[in-house]
Design an enzyme around this catalytic site. Structure first.
Site, PDB file in Angstrom:
ATOM      1  N   SER A  31     -24.019   2.415 -35.994  1.00 43.79           N
ATOM      2  CA  SER A  31     -22.593   2.200 -35.747  1.00 43.79           C
ATOM      3  C   SER A  31     -22.333   1.574 -34.378  1.00 43.79           C
ATOM      4  CB  SER A  31     -21.845   3.528 -35.833  1.00 43.79           C
ATOM      5  OG  SER A  31     -22.231   4.239 -36.980  1.00 43.79           O
TER       6      SER A  31
HETATM    7  N1  SAH Z   1     -25.244   7.934 -37.774  1.00 45.32           N
HETATM    8  C1  SAH Z   1     -26.022   6.723 -37.980  1.00 45.32           C
HETATM    9  C2  SAH Z   1     -25.253   5.694 -38.776  1.00 45.32           C
HETATM   10  C3  SAH Z   1     -25.988   5.414 -40.021  1.00 45.32           C
HETATM   11  S1  SAH Z   1     -25.183   4.516 -41.280  1.00 45.32           S
HETATM   12  C4  SAH Z   1     -26.559   6.170 -36.680  1.00 45.32           C
HETATM   13  O1  SAH Z   1     -26.219   6.701 -35.603  1.00 45.32           O
HETATM   14  O2  SAH Z   1     -27.359   5.238 -36.719  1.00 45.32           O
HETATM   15  C5  SAH Z   1     -24.977   5.778 -42.505  1.00 45.32           C
HETATM   16  C6  SAH Z   1     -26.214   6.445 -43.036  1.00 45.32           C
HETATM   17  O3  SAH Z   1     -25.784   7.337 -44.067  1.00 45.32           O
HETATM   18  C7  SAH Z   1     -27.223   5.507 -43.701  1.00 45.32           C
HETATM   19  O4  SAH Z   1     -28.468   5.649 -43.083  1.00 45.32           O
HETATM   20  C8  SAH Z   1     -27.266   5.972 -45.156  1.00 45.32           C
HETATM   21  O5  SAH Z   1     -28.554   5.891 -45.748  1.00 45.32           O
HETATM   22  C9  SAH Z   1     -26.805   7.414 -45.026  1.00 45.32           C
HETATM   23  N2  SAH Z   1     -26.256   8.005 -46.258  1.00 45.32           N
HETATM   24  C10 SAH Z   1     -25.440   7.436 -47.188  1.00 45.32           C
HETATM   25  N3  SAH Z   1     -25.166   8.318 -48.175  1.00 45.32           N
HETATM   26  C11 SAH Z   1     -25.821   9.475 -47.849  1.00 45.32           C
HETATM   27  C12 SAH Z   1     -25.939  10.759 -48.477  1.00 45.32           C
HETATM   28  N4  SAH Z   1     -25.314  11.061 -49.639  1.00 45.32           N
HETATM   29  N5  SAH Z   1     -26.694  11.696 -47.864  1.00 45.32           N
HETATM   30  C13 SAH Z   1     -27.349  11.442 -46.706  1.00 45.32           C
HETATM   31  N6  SAH Z   1     -27.277  10.253 -46.070  1.00 45.32           N
HETATM   32  C14 SAH Z   1     -26.521   9.278 -46.629  1.00 45.32           C
END
Ligand code: SAH
Length: 218
Positions: free
Chosen positions: A65
């Site tokens: 993000s």
């Molecule tokens: N917090 C992260 C942002 C990652 S983007 C950072 O600091 O880099 C969102 C993430 O959510 C992705 O890696 C995606 O694979 C994950 N995601 C999406 N659906 C999900 C679910 N049902 N359970 C766990 N993770 C999930």
């Protein structure tokens, strides 16, 4: 001071300036974000852009993000040092690393095995011992460790998932993006009251979607 130290100091100042100018004003949040170098969380040829206030691609088609959005979400959570926090969507691990400087215990769930492996290795390298990374579908939360003081979801669902609402302590706060995956989403804050929930809309955002089930990629 060497030229590269000068460059680092300048880069850090610009990074913190971008956060402040986007409304990240909480001193504890700014100090936690100053401690966590975003560089190691961005790999490959995007690594050189790690200090820009912009989202960037990471493995498995996901994104790390935008730092100012990370700051605003963290600030909206109003974390207390004794809190137990759940993050859904570990991704690069950057957000969890920031939370680890603000709260007692962090649990973070991710559905891509590769991202879980890489983030776990990075937390170990950075000696962030209060983070536990779990492989799974975070829309069901983490019943074994519930209830949580704070929950942060970093992928967008159409509505706040029921199990996450259930796993929030009374007085607890959850921050999450809601909306259709490629349309405009709203960042909302849900506060659990003794007898229900209070909802408050913070701003428009754009996140990758919350997807059901775990990924089969290795
Ligand atoms: N917090 C992260 C942002 C990652 S983007 C950072 O600091 O880099 C969102 C993430 O959510 C992705 O890696 C995606 O694979 C994950 N995601 C999406 N659906 C999900 C679910 N049902 N359970 C766990 N993770 C999930």
């Amino acid at each position: 001071m060497s030229a590269s130290n000068d460059d680092n100091a300048e880069r850090k100042m610009q990074f913190l300036y971008a956060l402040r100018s986007h409304g990240v004003t909480d001193a504890r949040v700014l100090s936690a974000m100053e401690k966590v170098d975003r560089g190691p969380f961005v790999r490959g040829h995007f690594a050189m852009r790690a200090y820009e206030d912009t989202p960037l691609p990471i493995a498995c088609g996901q994104t790390i993000s935008q730092p100012s959005v990370v700051g605003l979400m963290t600030q909206a959570l109003k974390i207390n040092p004794r809190d137990k926090v759940l993050e859904v969507g570990t991704g690069s691990g950057y957000q969890a690393a920031i939370l680890s400087h603000l709260a007692r215990r962090i649990y973070t769930i991710e559905r891509h095995p590769r991202l879980v492996r890489e983030a776990t290795a990075l937390f170990r390298e950075l000696d962030l011992t209060n983070i536990t990374t779990v492989m799974g579908d975070g829309s069901f939360g983490l019943p074994d460790q519930a209830p949580f003081d704070r929950i942060l979801v970093t992928a967008a669902a159409e509505d706040p998932p029921g199990p996450l609402l259930e796993q929030l302590k009374p007085g607890g706060i959850m921050v999450l993006p809601v909306g259709q995956s490629d349309a405009v989403q709203s960042l909302i804050r849900v506060t659990r009251l003794e007898d229900g929930f209070d909802y408050d809309e913070l701003r428009q955002v754009r996140f990758v979607p919350l997807i059901e089930g775990i990924s089969r990629d290795t």
